[in-house]
Enzyme design. Sequence first.
Site, short mmCIF file in Angstrom:
data_model
loop_
_atom_site.label_atom_id
_atom_site.label_comp_id
_atom_site.label_asym_id
_atom_site.label_seq_id
_atom_site.Cartn_x
_atom_site.Cartn_y
_atom_site.Cartn_z
CG HIS A 88 -49.23 -14.61 37.20
ND1 HIS A 88 -49.14 -15.92 37.60
CD2 HIS A 88 -49.10 -14.61 35.85
CE1 HIS A 88 -48.98 -16.69 36.53
NE2 HIS A 88 -48.94 -15.93 35.46
CG ASP A 143 -51.50 -17.37 40.36
OD1 ASP A 143 -51.00 -16.39 39.78
OD2 ASP A 143 -52.52 -17.97 39.95
CG ASP A 191 -47.28 -19.08 33.61
OD1 ASP A 191 -47.43 -17.90 33.95
OD2 ASP A 191 -48.21 -19.81 33.21
CD GLU A 198 -52.55 -15.12 34.42
OE1 GLU A 198 -52.82 -14.84 33.25
OE2 GLU A 198 -52.20 -16.27 34.75
CD GLU A 199 -51.29 -19.63 35.56
OE1 GLU A 199 -52.16 -19.95 34.75
OE2 GLU A 199 -50.11 -19.40 35.24
ZN LIG Z 1 -48.73 -16.66 33.51
#
Ligand SMILES: [Zn+2]
Length: 409
Positions: free
Chosen positions: A81, A83, A143, A177-178
């Site tokens: 992802h 974001d 992440d 995703e977050e």
């Molecule tokens: Zn993640």
Amino acid sequence: MKEKLVERFVKYIKFDTQSDAYSQTVPSTPNQVEFAKTILVPELEEIGLSQVKYNESNGFVTALLPSNTDKVVDTIGFIAHMDTADFNGKNINPQFHEQYNGEDIVLNAKENIKLKVSEFPNLKDYKGQTLITTDGTTLLGADDKAGIAEIITAMDYLIQHPEIKHGDIKVAFGPDEEIGRGANLFDVEDFGAKFAYTMDGSRVGELEWESFNAARAEVIFRGKNVHPGTAKDTMINAMSLAADFITRLPKDMVPEKTSGREGFIHLTEMSGSVEEARLVYIIRDHDFDLFEEKKDILVALTSQMNFEQAFSRVLLSIKDEYYNMGEILAKDMTPVHLAEQAMKNLNIPVIMNAIRGGTDGSKLSFMGLPTPNIFAGGENFHGRYEFVAVESMEKATDVIIEICRLLEL
Ligand SMILES: [Zn+2]
């Protein structure tokens, strides 16, 4: 490979792609669109992938690495992802700590922000490695920019090494995703993979194929407001009803008192006036029956309180968010076993835990694309203490390559 991997990672994290839960657009922020179109699409074309496209309707960038074998091999995918989480992601200024000495790291001398071994004992595992940290003012964005850098570097490597045979490999980089929505609009049919992996886990060796079942509950309390001077036997304070509700839920069924496979009912928002109060809970459990039981606790307490008030002052609405992908993967463990074997071949000890959260795979698996989660290498996600070791990102890249290679054998 290592230089390119690090170069890509640094390029990606410097581009602010924070998502926004309060936005209604897809993707939720224009920065993600720009990142997709100006960074990812040109780079995927440049390394030589086919069918590179940005999908306007869901914000996903997808591409294909065509098969280079005569064998018939299942198409598989790798997903990460774009974001970053709800924490400052602007002007990320990565700090490199080569040959990390295993001691506390000063992230920001001016503001006295330190990454302390006493608080993050996992730091000790990285002695001698090259750590990338923040400067204490932002998150790092490993992440999931680490996941993106790893997937692209692995595809680049496979293109440069045609002697490694593989089937069709699809890649996808998505938004939001977050904030839990990115995968909702993913086009599983167009992606055309039999199964996929998200490169979105944390430490080296993580292979996750179980997530929480998740729901969100909103509870509204309707009070009755009158002048406090003449309120006796008339006023009903909605905030007192809310407080009563909170205290009547099981005390130990909360995140701060649960771990492993124990679920919880977690109060995340609270607001109110005498007239009306509002609570928001999230409900999480790996076990579907226990998940339903937790929802029933809220339902039962709501009816009990309405019965006591002799009037429906408590309104409850519950919405499921995602489910435990383990339910799908347990039916066919091929994707899990393949990743496990790849890690074993690379001498990476496999860590298989049920995620205390969800991934894009929690949704994709139920949409017809079984998608376990593999480590991307970062630690302490979503804040200023986030870091990643270059060595971890290299291992994740190796795992991707090995999975592609193994599947063709
Ligand atoms: Zn993640």
